[in-house]
Write a protein that holds these residues in place. Structure first.
Motif, PDB file in Angstrom:
ATOM      1  N   TYR A   1       0.812  -1.214   0.000  1.00 25.82           N
ATOM      2  CA  TYR A   1       0.000   0.000   0.000  1.00 25.82           C
ATOM      3  C   TYR A   1       0.850   1.270   0.000  1.00 25.82           C
ATOM      4  O   TYR A   1       0.316   2.373  -0.070  1.00 25.82           O
ATOM      5  CB  TYR A   1      -0.927   0.011   1.217  1.00 25.82           C
ATOM      6  CG  TYR A   1      -1.928  -1.109   1.199  1.00 25.82           C
ATOM      7  CD1 TYR A   1      -3.064  -1.034   0.417  1.00 25.82           C
ATOM      8  CD2 TYR A   1      -1.714  -2.268   1.937  1.00 25.82           C
ATOM      9  CE1 TYR A   1      -3.988  -2.071   0.381  1.00 25.82           C
ATOM     10  CE2 TYR A   1      -2.622  -3.313   1.912  1.00 25.82           C
ATOM     11  CZ  TYR A   1      -3.753  -3.211   1.129  1.00 25.82           C
ATOM     12  OH  TYR A   1      -4.648  -4.235   1.094  1.00 25.82           O
TER      13      TYR A   1
ATOM     14  N   ALA B   1      -0.850  -2.078   7.450  1.00 26.06           N
ATOM     15  CA  ALA B   1      -1.323  -3.334   6.888  1.00 26.06           C
ATOM     16  C   ALA B   1      -1.043  -4.477   7.859  1.00 26.06           C
ATOM     17  O   ALA B   1       0.031  -4.553   8.458  1.00 26.06           O
ATOM     18  CB  ALA B   1      -0.639  -3.600   5.548  1.00 26.06           C
TER      19      ALA B   1
ATOM     20  N   GLY C   1      -6.877   5.123   4.927  1.00 17.83           N
ATOM     21  CA  GLY C   1      -6.465   3.977   4.136  1.00 17.83           C
ATOM     22  C   GLY C   1      -5.430   3.140   4.851  1.00 17.83           C
ATOM     23  O   GLY C   1      -5.395   3.062   6.079  1.00 17.83           O
ATOM     24  N   ALA C   2      -4.548   2.496   4.075  1.00 19.91           N
ATOM     25  CA  ALA C   2      -3.562   1.569   4.622  1.00 19.91           C
ATOM     26  C   ALA C   2      -2.163   1.969   4.186  1.00 19.91           C
ATOM     27  O   ALA C   2      -1.985   2.696   3.202  1.00 19.91           O
ATOM     28  CB  ALA C   2      -3.864   0.153   4.165  1.00 19.91           C
TER      29      ALA C   2
ATOM     30  N   ARG D   1      -1.961  -7.815   4.354  1.00 15.54           N
ATOM     31  CA  ARG D   1      -3.387  -7.767   4.128  1.00 15.54           C
ATOM     32  C   ARG D   1      -3.930  -6.476   4.719  1.00 15.54           C
ATOM     33  O   ARG D   1      -3.279  -5.809   5.504  1.00 15.54           O
ATOM     34  CB  ARG D   1      -4.098  -8.970   4.736  1.00 15.54           C
ATOM     35  CG  ARG D   1      -4.040  -9.050   6.251  1.00 15.54           C
ATOM     36  CD  ARG D   1      -5.076 -10.028   6.769  1.00 15.54           C
ATOM     37  NE  ARG D   1      -6.402  -9.622   6.400  1.00 15.54           N
ATOM     38  CZ  ARG D   1      -7.401 -10.464   6.149  1.00 15.54           C
ATOM     39  NH1 ARG D   1      -7.193 -11.752   6.206  1.00 15.54           N
ATOM     40  NH2 ARG D   1      -8.603 -10.021   5.846  1.00 15.54           N
ATOM     41  N   ARG D   2      -5.125  -6.133   4.324  1.00 14.11           N
ATOM     42  CA  ARG D   2      -5.699  -4.873   4.780  1.00 14.11           C
ATOM     43  C   ARG D   2      -5.815  -4.837   6.297  1.00 14.11           C
ATOM     44  O   ARG D   2      -6.115  -5.857   6.932  1.00 14.11           O
ATOM     45  CB  ARG D   2      -7.071  -4.666   4.141  1.00 14.11           C
ATOM     46  CG  ARG D   2      -7.003  -4.341   2.666  1.00 14.11           C
ATOM     47  CD  ARG D   2      -8.353  -3.890   2.138  1.00 14.11           C
ATOM     48  NE  ARG D   2      -9.334  -4.963   2.109  1.00 14.11           N
ATOM     49  CZ  ARG D   2      -9.727  -5.595   1.010  1.00 14.11           C
ATOM     50  NH1 ARG D   2      -9.200  -5.275  -0.158  1.00 14.11           N
ATOM     51  NH2 ARG D   2     -10.637  -6.541   1.053  1.00 14.11           N
TER      52      ARG D   2
ATOM     53  N   ASP E   1      -9.466   0.376   1.581  1.00 18.07           N
ATOM     54  CA  ASP E   1      -8.466  -0.626   1.961  1.00 18.07           C
ATOM     55  C   ASP E   1      -8.413  -0.849   3.469  1.00 18.07           C
ATOM     56  O   ASP E   1      -7.343  -1.068   4.040  1.00 18.07           O
ATOM     57  CB  ASP E   1      -7.082  -0.217   1.433  1.00 18.07           C
ATOM     58  CG  ASP E   1      -7.052  -0.084  -0.068  1.00 18.07           C
ATOM     59  OD1 ASP E   1      -7.591  -0.972  -0.735  1.00 18.07           O
ATOM     60  OD2 ASP E   1      -6.517   0.929  -0.578  1.00 18.07           O
ATOM     61  N   ILE E   2      -9.566  -0.803   4.125  1.00 22.54           N
ATOM     62  CA  ILE E   2      -9.682  -1.112   5.540  1.00 22.54           C
ATOM     63  C   ILE E   2     -10.814  -2.111   5.707  1.00 22.54           C
ATOM     64  O   ILE E   2     -11.927  -1.883   5.231  1.00 22.54           O
ATOM     65  CB  ILE E   2      -9.962   0.150   6.385  1.00 22.54           C
ATOM     66  CG1 ILE E   2      -8.804   1.153   6.267  1.00 22.54           C
ATOM     67  CG2 ILE E   2     -10.191  -0.220   7.853  1.00 22.54           C
ATOM     68  CD1 ILE E   2      -9.070   2.477   6.956  1.00 22.54           C
ATOM     69  N   ASP E   3     -10.559  -3.229   6.387  1.00 21.04           N
ATOM     70  CA  ASP E   3     -11.585  -4.245   6.608  1.00 21.04           C
ATOM     71  C   ASP E   3     -12.250  -4.039   7.957  1.00 21.04           C
ATOM     72  O   ASP E   3     -11.683  -3.419   8.864  1.00 21.04           O
ATOM     73  CB  ASP E   3     -10.970  -5.643   6.534  1.00 21.04           C
ATOM     74  CG  ASP E   3     -10.580  -6.031   5.122  1.00 21.04           C
ATOM     75  OD1 ASP E   3     -10.979  -5.314   4.187  1.00 21.04           O
ATOM     76  OD2 ASP E   3      -9.878  -7.038   4.960  1.00 21.04           O
TER      77      ASP E   3
ATOM     78  N   ARG F   1     -13.047  -0.885  -1.552  1.00 17.07           N
ATOM     79  CA  ARG F   1     -12.090  -1.958  -1.251  1.00 17.07           C
ATOM     80  C   ARG F   1     -12.055  -2.279   0.242  1.00 17.07           C
ATOM     81  O   ARG F   1     -11.001  -2.250   0.879  1.00 17.07           O
ATOM     82  CB  ARG F   1     -10.699  -1.604  -1.772  1.00 17.07           C
ATOM     83  CG  ARG F   1     -10.616  -1.473  -3.287  1.00 17.07           C
ATOM     84  CD  ARG F   1      -9.176  -1.362  -3.760  1.00 17.07           C
ATOM     85  NE  ARG F   1      -8.491  -0.222  -3.164  1.00 17.07           N
ATOM     86  CZ  ARG F   1      -8.528   1.007  -3.638  1.00 17.07           C
ATOM     87  NH1 ARG F   1      -9.221   1.270  -4.755  1.00 17.07           N
ATOM     88  NH2 ARG F   1      -7.874   1.986  -3.044  1.00 17.07           N
ATOM     89  N   CYS F   2     -13.204  -2.592   0.791  1.00 15.09           N
ATOM     90  CA  CYS F   2     -13.317  -2.998   2.190  1.00 15.09           C
ATOM     91  C   CYS F   2     -14.043  -4.341   2.269  1.00 15.09           C
ATOM     92  O   CYS F   2     -14.958  -4.597   1.497  1.00 15.09           O
ATOM     93  CB  CYS F   2     -14.087  -1.957   3.001  1.00 15.09           C
ATOM     94  SG  CYS F   2     -13.357  -0.301   3.035  1.00 15.09           S
TER      95      CYS F   2
END
Length: 884
Positions: A265, A312, A335-336, A341-342, A513-515, A536-537
């Motif tokens: 990232y 990340a 974001g990341a 991985r996220r 990009d965050i879960d 992108r979550c």
């Protein structure tokens, strides 16, 4: 994410072999290998779980599975391993190898230890692992020597634990592989027993050099690498010469948004936060000086245009709340950063300190009331009776009391939560106040009858099998059942305690990009904010909502490339004006496994837009699968719903649709959904469920325009295997054009419309499946078109009706053959009715790329009688062929 996964996912295509010596070997890159875009996800490990491939030699490939052995001595266990490897049927993934007589802790019968994604491994809290395998006694920082008979693959997060360590690894352990990597250089160490060999793999153009500083030849390995745009496949093969066999792990990243592992990232951000490496005393301005908590970052000076980056691979057990508005040109971004991985923001807390209760049940006292429990990243079901399906109500005594002959009279059901399907389209829940024999009294007044079914949940007395849990409010205890011999201490067990994990409350904020893992109310909550963007979550187990966009003062939201799963209420709901939901995966919404004490109503909706002031929302290119009620529903004007794939909606309730809207008498004078377009969607397997609701009929449709819906266009959709294909229920002025409807109990159906709708150039194809005819008007076979008496006759023309099994497949004041239908309705004058010899089959393409279909192995023709041996299908296109 582990360095090994990074190492693997970048080594794809050509095969290289090396033996551990002191020489440097160079290899030339060979040809590429085709790869699948979807692959292995190591999320859940149970007996028999398929993880990858095991190769005992170059000619034999077998599935890798998690297995256990029942042997208590090394000699027998090694014999078991060897026989497993030589067997035709695959059996095992782990199995390092020890000589009989080696000094080592005895293996524990029936045990295999695996951990993935999160947890405390070797005393280190990690957020992502691909797998940890062994069958020794245990894994922790104090007894690493107990990793006997196993192969351990470590994530990069743990590298420092061993490179700076002087742990004397037991000579009985097969090996410990540890990796670090960059874009072009890879290195890893293999520790065979007490002798350590360090290998480095360097890339120079298309050549590779492999060097070892060790002297043993105990282990050898090979790897392959390719850059295939269709997806990445990687292989690492390790040869254990002591046992004399090959262990080959083939690793493929999944192709969905949720599988963002090993991604770089970068470090382009203004503020940095890391739960694993940070300190709130740091300034947070560089990756080397990150803050530790999200709360500390929110107190920093925020201006439009800043980016806050989460490390990340880290897990943040707190709520992320936005802190400042941006502008349309200078957004505030969360974001990341780093590689892995996220990062995960979670509404859960880890539980530790369990005590044994009885019969493989453990318990722990908690301070906060939980509504979900997660073990090793997987949602665990609340204890329930019956284990599947519903108990029937035998008689309703009044609005809050009923009897059931299915109940065990010896059980006290008081305090349980009763889930009662008291309508075909909803389930209510209510606390059980008391029980007496087979009589239940609840604390709410509901419409009850002997048509209703019910489920009782959340009592420790209902825990009768492994992997069930409940919360006892009277004592404040959480109870959890384990597999025989298992203990909570070997698992990561979390309970959901926070209302939301991530909250947007300012204008022009972006979350990417965050879960999110676990929440009571909403995994991600857009409380307020103009122009919010979420992309992108991966949002799992969000409670009532995966994503909730409240809509108040938050127009023009964009939700894209998001994966939502495991919520009991709604996957994605937006009340924003002019929102856009696209390229999202919404799965497993409203299923019984997600039910909790606060579950109620018409739950299980995939994607919902609902703002009467909206003038142009768009829902496109989404995948909605396995949802309890409505797939996509909309309640606003000028909505565009196009190119979505909907599969197995309505799997818990009935009287709804894959795509659904409703206006109703109360809003008869409003615009409702007028001006909306439903176009190019593929909708399959929409049957509806009568489980828990005694009925002879099903009333679900692929596309369902309900009470007083008007002025909607339905065009170019593909529908397969629905109770009703397109259903207009008291809906007016609907344009139904150029749709393909296949294998439905009633292909096209009108019910009491006031103003004529138009049907033009639709194709309807029936199957010979009379056993599926469960619609109230079609008890004998599938119908092409059904027009209920009293309905204003629609305008129908240029249709193609194909029914090779019956002549009377059209219904208007009774079943009609095509000629009688035309004369009775004065419609379909330019339409045709065909009976084609051959079994019909639908082919469709729900992807975003053209696909080719080879039909040379059979004999196929289209409805015009033209032989077809191959064909290309564009995205969201389909056709029916007939097999001779």
């Amino acid at each position: 994410m582990s360095g090994l996964r990074n190492f693997l996912t970048r080594m794809n295509g050509a095969l290289f072999a090396f033996v551990l010596t002191n020489v440097v070997l160079g290899f030339l890159l060979a040809g590429s290998v085709s790869a699948a875009s979807r692959g292995l996800l190591t999320r859940e490990f149970t007996e028999g779980t398929v993880l990858g491939l095991l190769e005992a030699d170059t000619a034999t490939s077998r599935e890798i599975k998690v297995v256990t052995s029942s042997f208590s001595n090394l000699a027998d266990q090694n014999a078991f391993i060897q026989s497993s490897l030589s067997a035709v049927k695959s059996t095992l993934v782990f199995g390092g190898y020890c000589k009989p007589g080696d000094s080592t802790p005895s293996p524990v019968a029936g045990k295999a230890y695996l951990a993935t994604e999160s947890g405390i491994i070797f005393g280190t809290d990690v957020s992502a692992m691909q797998f940890l395998v062994g069958n020794g006694q245990r894994f922790d920082a104090l007894t690493v020597s107990a990793v006997a008979d196993g192969v351990v693959l470590l994530p990069a997060e743990l590298s420092s634990s061993f490179t700076a360590s002087s742990i004397d690894f037991d000579s009985n352990s097969v090996g410990l592989a540890q990796t670090t990597d960059s874009r072009t250089d890879y290195s890893f160490s293999i520790i065979p027993g007490q002798t350590r060999d360090s290998l480095s793999v360097s890339q120079i153009g298309t050549n590779y050099a492999i060097q070892s500083d060790g002297t043993t030849t105990m282990l050898s390995a090979s790897y392959s690498k390719t850059n295939d745009t269709a997806g990445e496949v990687s292989e690492l093969t390790v040869l254990n010469q002591r046992a004399g066999n090959n262990l080959k792990v083939i690793n493929q990243p999944a192709g969905s948004a949720s599988a963002a592992e090993g991604v770089d990232y970068g470090t382009d951000a203004d503020y940095f936060v890391s739960s694993s490496e940070g300190d709130d005393a740091n300034n947070g301005l560089t990756p080397e000086t990150p803050k530790k908590t999200l709360a500390a970052v929110s107190r920093l000076i925020m201006i439009p245009g800043v980016k806050v980056a989460l490390k990340a691979g880290d897990i943040f057990r707190e709520t992320l709340r936005t802190a400042k508005s941006g502008t349309n040109t200078k957004r505030v971004v969360y974001g990341a950063y780093g590689v892995g991985r996220r990062p995960i923001v979670t509404g859960t807390e880890v539980l530790s300190g369990w005590s044994y209760y009885k019969s493989n049940i453990y318990r722990i006292k908690v301070a906060n009331v939980p509504n979900q429990l997660i073990v090793d990243g997987v949602l665990v079901s609340v204890s329930r009776l019956p284990k599947e399906g519903y108990f029937p109500i035998s008689s309703a005594l009044d609005v809050s009391q009923f009897t059931s002959n299915s109940l065990d009279q010896t059980i006290d059901y008081s305090g349980a939560i009763a889930f009662i399907r008291n309508k075909t389209y909803s389930i209510a829940n209510s606390k059980v106040l008391s029980s007496s024999g087979q009589t239940i009294k609840i604390d709410e007044n509901l419409t009850l009858s002997d048509r209703c079914g019910f489920v009782l949940m959340n009592k420790v007395d209902f825990i009768t099998q492994a992997n069930e849990w409940c919360y006892d409010a009277s004592g404040g205890y959480v109870y959890l059942s384990m597999d025989s011999g298992e203990k909570p201490s070997t698992h990561v067990i979390e309970v959901v305690t926070r209302e939301s994990a991530l909250v947007i409350r300012h204008d022009y904020n972006t979350v990417e990009d965050i879960d999110v893992l676990g929440a009571k109310y909403a995994g991600l909550y857009i409380y307020k904010g103009v122009g919010s963007i979420v992309r992108r979550c991966d949002i799992k187990y969000g409670g009532r909502y995966g994503i909730k966009d409240r809509g108040q003062d938050s127009p023009n939201s964009l939700i894209e490339e998001v994966s939502v799963s495991g919520s009991w209420g709604v996957g994605i709901v937006s009340s924003s004006t002019d929102c856009n939901v696209r390229f999202c995966d919404v799965t497993k919404i409203g299923l019984p496994s997600s039910w909790s004490a606060d579950t109620e109503g018409s739950f299980g909706n995939g994607i919902v837009t609902m703002n009467s002031a909206s003038t142009g929302s768009t829902i496109e290119f989404n995948k909605v699968e396995d949802v309890g009620y409505l797939g996509i529903s909309f309640y606003c004007t000028n909505t565009t719903i196009r190119n979505n794939y909907i599969n197995n909606a309505m799997c818990i309730l009935d009287d709804g649709g894959g795509i659904y809207t409703y206006q109703g008498e109360a809003k008869a004078n409003e615009k409702g959904s007028s001006g909306s377009v439903i176009s190019g969607n593929i909708i399959v397997n929409i049957r509806g469920s009568t489980d828990g609701w005694r009925s002879d009929n099903q009333a679900s449709a692929a596309i369902y325009m309900d009470d007083l819906t008007n002025n909607v266009t339905i065009e170019n959709n593909i529908i397969y295997n629905a109770t009703m294909g397109i259903y207009l229920h008291i809906a007016d002025n609907i344009a139904v054009n150029n749709n393909l409807v296949v294998n439905c109990v009633a292909g096209l159906i009108l019910y009491h419309q006031k103003s004529p709708s138009t049907f033009y150039k639709n194709m309807v194809v029936t199957y010979d499946k009379s056993d599926q005819a469960l619609l109230w008007l079609t008890k004998t076979h599938q119908y092409l078109f059904t027009c209920v008496a009293g309905t204003e006759t629609p305008n129908i023309s240029s249709s193609i009706y194909i029914d090779s099994y019956h002549l009377n497949g059209l219904y208007y004041k009774g079943s009609k053959d095509f000629i009688t239908w035309k004369s009775t309705t004065n419609q379909d004058q330019n339409s045709v009715f065909l009976q084609i010899e051959g079994e019909p089959q639908l082919f469709y393409n729900e992807t975003q790329e053209m696909i080719s279909i080879d039909l040379s192995s059979g004999s196929w023709m289209d409805y015009k009688g033209v032989n077809i041996t191959s064909m290309n299908l564009n995205p969201f296109a389909g056709t029916v062929l007939f097999k001779k």
